[in-house]
Write a protein that holds these residues in place. Structure first.
Motif, mmCIF file in Angstrom:
data_model
loop_
_atom_site.group_PDB
_atom_site.id
_atom_site.type_symbol
_atom_site.label_atom_id
_atom_site.label_comp_id
_atom_site.label_asym_id
_atom_site.label_seq_id
_atom_site.Cartn_x
_atom_site.Cartn_y
_atom_site.Cartn_z
ATOM 1 N N GLY A 25 0.815 -1.220 0.000
ATOM 2 C CA GLY A 25 0.000 0.000 0.000
ATOM 3 C C GLY A 25 0.841 1.258 0.000
ATOM 4 N N GLY A 26 1.858 1.302 0.866
ATOM 5 C CA GLY A 26 2.728 2.482 0.950
ATOM 6 C C GLY A 26 3.498 2.733 -0.327
ATOM 7 N N GLY A 27 4.038 1.667 -0.922
ATOM 8 C CA GLY A 27 4.825 1.825 -2.143
ATOM 9 C C GLY A 27 4.012 2.304 -3.333
ATOM 10 N N LEU A 28 2.811 1.730 -3.495
ATOM 11 C CA LEU A 28 1.970 2.118 -4.629
ATOM 12 C C LEU A 28 1.508 3.577 -4.522
ATOM 13 C CD1 LEU A 28 -0.225 -1.080 -5.079
ATOM 14 C CD2 LEU A 28 1.481 -0.205 -6.670
ATOM 15 N N VAL A 29 1.066 3.971 -3.328
ATOM 16 C CA VAL A 29 0.572 5.337 -3.140
ATOM 17 C C VAL A 29 1.691 6.353 -3.338
ATOM 18 C CG1 VAL A 29 -0.359 6.972 -1.457
ATOM 19 C CG2 VAL A 29 -1.323 4.668 -1.618
ATOM 20 N N LEU A 30 2.843 6.141 -2.671
ATOM 21 C CA LEU A 30 3.938 7.100 -2.781
ATOM 22 C C LEU A 30 4.541 7.089 -4.180
ATOM 23 C CD1 LEU A 30 5.579 9.160 -1.188
ATOM 24 C CD2 LEU A 30 7.202 7.362 -0.627
ATOM 25 N N GLY A 31 4.625 5.922 -4.796
ATOM 26 C CA GLY A 31 5.169 5.842 -6.149
ATOM 27 C C GLY A 31 4.364 6.658 -7.141
ATOM 28 N N PHE A 41 7.593 0.107 -8.648
ATOM 29 C CA PHE A 41 7.999 -1.297 -8.794
ATOM 30 C C PHE A 41 8.060 -1.967 -7.425
ATOM 31 C CE2 PHE A 41 11.550 -4.366 -8.645
ATOM 32 C CZ PHE A 41 11.012 -5.356 -9.434
ATOM 33 N N ASP A 42 8.604 -1.246 -6.447
ATOM 34 C CA ASP A 42 8.696 -1.780 -5.086
ATOM 35 C C ASP A 42 7.294 -2.064 -4.534
ATOM 36 O OD1 ASP A 42 10.222 -2.477 -2.750
ATOM 37 O OD2 ASP A 42 9.455 -0.665 -1.811
ATOM 38 N N GLY A 43 6.353 -1.143 -4.782
ATOM 39 C CA GLY A 43 4.989 -1.342 -4.323
ATOM 40 C C GLY A 43 4.299 -2.490 -5.039
ATOM 41 N N VAL A 44 4.466 -2.544 -6.362
ATOM 42 C CA VAL A 44 3.866 -3.634 -7.137
ATOM 43 C C VAL A 44 4.457 -4.972 -6.720
ATOM 44 C CG1 VAL A 44 3.681 -4.633 -9.451
ATOM 45 C CG2 VAL A 44 3.265 -2.207 -9.123
ATOM 46 N N VAL A 48 2.441 -8.100 -5.275
ATOM 47 C CA VAL A 48 2.562 -9.449 -5.835
ATOM 48 C C VAL A 48 3.007 -10.430 -4.746
ATOM 49 C CG1 VAL A 48 3.888 -10.880 -7.439
ATOM 50 C CG2 VAL A 48 2.965 -8.695 -8.197
ATOM 51 N N SER A 49 3.947 -9.990 -3.903
ATOM 52 C CA SER A 49 4.413 -10.832 -2.801
ATOM 53 C C SER A 49 3.253 -11.202 -1.882
ATOM 54 C CB SER A 49 5.498 -10.115 -1.998
ATOM 55 O OG SER A 49 6.647 -9.895 -2.790
ATOM 56 N N LEU A 50 2.372 -10.217 -1.621
ATOM 57 C CA LEU A 50 1.215 -10.467 -0.763
ATOM 58 C C LEU A 50 0.303 -11.526 -1.377
ATOM 59 C CD1 LEU A 50 -0.742 -9.877 1.559
ATOM 60 C CD2 LEU A 50 -1.611 -7.938 0.233
ATOM 61 N N LEU A 51 -0.015 -11.368 -2.657
ATOM 62 C CA LEU A 51 -0.896 -12.317 -3.329
ATOM 63 C C LEU A 51 -0.273 -13.717 -3.376
ATOM 64 C CD1 LEU A 51 -2.142 -10.082 -6.298
ATOM 65 C CD2 LEU A 51 -3.359 -10.639 -4.182
ATOM 66 N N LEU A 52 1.049 -13.767 -3.617
ATOM 67 C CA LEU A 52 1.724 -15.056 -3.679
ATOM 68 C C LEU A 52 1.844 -15.694 -2.298
ATOM 69 C CD1 LEU A 52 4.563 -14.245 -6.248
ATOM 70 C CD2 LEU A 52 2.417 -15.445 -6.642
ATOM 71 N N THR A 53 1.982 -14.871 -1.268
ATOM 72 C CA THR A 53 2.013 -15.399 0.091
ATOM 73 C C THR A 53 0.655 -15.993 0.458
ATOM 74 O OG1 THR A 53 3.696 -13.802 0.784
ATOM 75 C CG2 THR A 53 2.411 -14.837 2.520
ATOM 76 N N LEU A 54 -0.425 -15.319 0.051
ATOM 77 C CA LEU A 54 -1.765 -15.860 0.292
ATOM 78 C C LEU A 54 -1.947 -17.182 -0.450
ATOM 79 C CD1 LEU A 54 -3.916 -12.596 0.034
ATOM 80 C CD2 LEU A 54 -3.229 -13.827 2.104
ATOM 81 N N ILE A 122 14.436 4.477 3.325
ATOM 82 C CA ILE A 122 15.012 4.128 4.626
ATOM 83 C C ILE A 122 14.016 3.318 5.456
ATOM 84 C CG2 ILE A 122 15.819 5.086 6.829
ATOM 85 C CD1 ILE A 122 16.963 7.446 5.210
ATOM 86 N N ILE A 123 12.748 3.753 5.454
ATOM 87 C CA ILE A 123 11.705 3.017 6.188
ATOM 88 C C ILE A 123 11.552 1.609 5.614
ATOM 89 C CG2 ILE A 123 9.240 2.944 6.726
ATOM 90 C CD1 ILE A 123 9.282 6.025 6.680
ATOM 91 N N ASN A 124 11.582 1.503 4.308
ATOM 92 C CA ASN A 124 11.462 0.206 3.656
ATOM 93 C C ASN A 124 12.622 -0.719 3.991
ATOM 94 O OD1 ASN A 124 9.023 0.092 2.381
ATOM 95 N ND2 ASN A 124 9.843 -0.079 0.322
ATOM 96 N N VAL A 125 13.839 -0.177 3.999
ATOM 97 C CA VAL A 125 15.024 -0.989 4.308
ATOM 98 C C VAL A 125 14.893 -1.601 5.696
ATOM 99 C CG1 VAL A 125 17.499 -0.906 4.808
ATOM 100 C CG2 VAL A 125 16.612 0.216 2.766
ATOM 101 N N ILE A 126 14.477 -0.790 6.672
ATOM 102 C CA ILE A 126 14.338 -1.280 8.052
ATOM 103 C C ILE A 126 13.257 -2.357 8.134
ATOM 104 C CG2 ILE A 126 13.707 -0.629 10.405
ATOM 105 C CD1 ILE A 126 14.867 2.172 9.801
ATOM 106 N N GLY A 127 12.093 -2.081 7.535
ATOM 107 C CA GLY A 127 10.986 -3.024 7.600
ATOM 108 C C GLY A 127 11.267 -4.328 6.867
ATOM 109 N N CYS A 128 11.809 -4.226 5.656
ATOM 110 C CA CYS A 128 12.097 -5.431 4.863
ATOM 111 C C CYS A 128 13.217 -6.263 5.486
ATOM 112 C CB CYS A 128 12.455 -5.051 3.433
ATOM 113 S SG CYS A 128 11.088 -4.350 2.494
ATOM 114 N N SER A 129 14.202 -5.587 6.053
ATOM 115 C CA SER A 129 15.301 -6.302 6.717
ATOM 116 C C SER A 129 14.774 -7.119 7.889
ATOM 117 C CB SER A 129 16.366 -5.320 7.205
ATOM 118 O OG SER A 129 16.947 -4.640 6.126
ATOM 119 N N TYR A 130 13.854 -6.520 8.651
ATOM 120 C CA TYR A 130 13.253 -7.236 9.785
ATOM 121 C C TYR A 130 12.485 -8.472 9.287
ATOM 122 C CZ TYR A 130 9.851 -8.428 13.362
ATOM 123 O OH TYR A 130 9.069 -9.121 14.246
#
Length: 297
Positions: A25-31, A41-44, A48-54, A122-130
Motif C-alpha cells: 500500500g505504501g509503495g503504490l501510493v507514494l510511487g 515497482f517496489d509497491g507492485v 505481488v508478494s502479498l498475493l503469492l504469500t496468500l 530508509i523506512i522500507n530498508v528497516i521493515g524489509c530487513s526485519y
C-alpha cells in the motif's frame, strides 16, 4: 510434514502476508505521488508478494488436509507448483519493469522528488530487513520449500529497498551538482540495473521447481548422502543394496533401492531392520522419506 512444522509454516506465512500488505500500500501510493518507477515497482512487487504469500498459505492449508484418494501419491507435488507460479509472476513483474525503464530512458527520463523517496527507502530498508531476518531465522528451524521461497522474496525486497535508497541519495547529490540536468535519468537507470540483477532469483525458483516436477535428480548434497548411506548398508549386509533412483518433490524425498540376493529366500526381519536403519540415517535431511525396496533378479 509434522504438525508443528505445519503450524509454524502457517504462522510465518501469515506474518509475511501482513508485512507485505503494508509495504504494498505504501509503495503504490507514494510511487504514484512522486512519479517514481522504482518506488512503484517496489509497491507492485510487495503487492505481488502479498498475493503469492496468500497462495502459499492456501496451498499449505490444503496440503495438511486428508487427500481422500484424489492424490494417490500425496500432495508433495503442490509445493513446487506453487513455487513455480510465484517465480513466474515475479519474473513477469521484473520484465515489465525493465521494459518501463527502457521506455523512460528514451522519452526524456522521469523527474522525482529525491528527498521524499529517500525517506521512504530508509523506512522500507528497516521493515524489509526485519521481515527477511525473521523469516530466514524460522526457515532454518522449520524447513519448508514454501518458507524458503518466502525468504527469497523478502531478500529481493530488502535488496531492492537498499538499492532504491542508495539510488535516490545519488540522485539528490546529482541535483546539487553541475550535472543536475541528468537527474531525471537516475530513476529509470536504477530500475534498469535492478531488473538485470533481480531477474536471476525468480529464474532460479522456476528452474528448481521444474526439476522437482520433472522428477530430476535433486541437489548434489542429497544424492551424495543417500548414495553413501546405501553403500554403507550394502557393506554391512549379506544382500546387495543398490540405489535405483532418488528424487525430491517439495518436502518429500523418494528413494528407490534394489535388493540383489543370491539366496532363494530373503530374511524379512533383516530387510525390516535395513529399512529402519536407512530411514534413521536419512532423517538428518529433515525431509519426509518415501522409501521403496524392490527385490531385483
Amino acid at each position: 510434514m509434522c504438525a508443528r512444522t505445519s503450524l509454524n509454516e502457517k504462522r510465518i506465512l501469515t506474518l509475511s502476508a501482513l508485512l507485505a500488505s503494508g509495504f504494498a500500500g505504501g509503495g503504490l501510493v507514494l510511487g504514484l505521488l512522486v512519479g517514481s518507477l522504482v518506488i512503484m515497482f517496489d509497491g507492485v512487487y510487495s503487492m505481488v508478494s502479498l498475493l503469492l504469500t496468500l497462495l502459499s498459505l492456501a496451498a499449505s492449508r490444503y496440503m495438511r488436509k486428508p487427500s481422500q484418494g484424489q492424490f494417490q501419491y500425496g500432495k508433495a507435488m503442490l509445493e513446487p507448483v506453487v513455487i513455480m507460479i510465484k517465480g513466474s509472476v515475479i519474473l513477469s513483474v521484473v520484465c515489465y519493469s525493465l521494459y518501463s525503464a527502457v521506455s523512460a530512458l528514451f522519452t526524456g527520463g522521469r523527474e522525482v522528488d529525491a528527498s521524499i523517496a529517500t525517506l521512504f527507502g530508509i523506512i522500507n530498508v528497516i521493515g524489509c530487513s526485519y521481515a527477511w531476518w525473521t523469516i530466514a531465522k524460522n526457515s532454518k528451524r522449520f524447513s519448508s520449500g514454501l518458507i524458503e521461497a518466502e525468504t527469497k522474496q523478502w531478500k529481493m525486497d530488502t535488496l531492492l529497498s537498499v538499492a532504491v535508497t542508495a539510488g535516490f541519495v545519488c540522485a539528490w547529490l546529482l541535483s546539487i551538482s553541475p550535472w543536475a540536468q541528468y537527474e531525471v535519468y537516475a530513476d529509470p537507470v536504477m530500475m534498469l540495473l535492478m531488473s538485470f540483477y533481480f531477474i536471476k532469483v525468480p529464474f532460479d525458483m522456476i528452474k528448481g521447481a521444474a526439476r522437482e516436477l520433472l522428477m530430476m535428480r535433486p541437489s548434489k548434497e542429497i544424492c551424495q548422502l543417500v548414495g553413501s548411506e546405501i553403500a554403507a548398508l550394502d557393506e554391512q549386509s549379506p544382500q546387495n543394496f543398490k540405489l535405483a533412483g532418488v528424487t525430491k518433490i517439495g518436502q518429500e524425498l523418494r528413494v528407490k533401492v534394489d535388493i540383489h540376493s543370491t539366496s532363494q529366500q530373503l530374511d524379512v526381519k533383516h530387510l525390516d531392520r535395513a529399512r529402519r536403519v536407512l530411514k534413521d540415517k536419512l532423517s538428518k535431511l529433515s525431509l519426509d522419506l518415501n522409501l521403496t525396496m524392490n527385490i531385483a533378479n
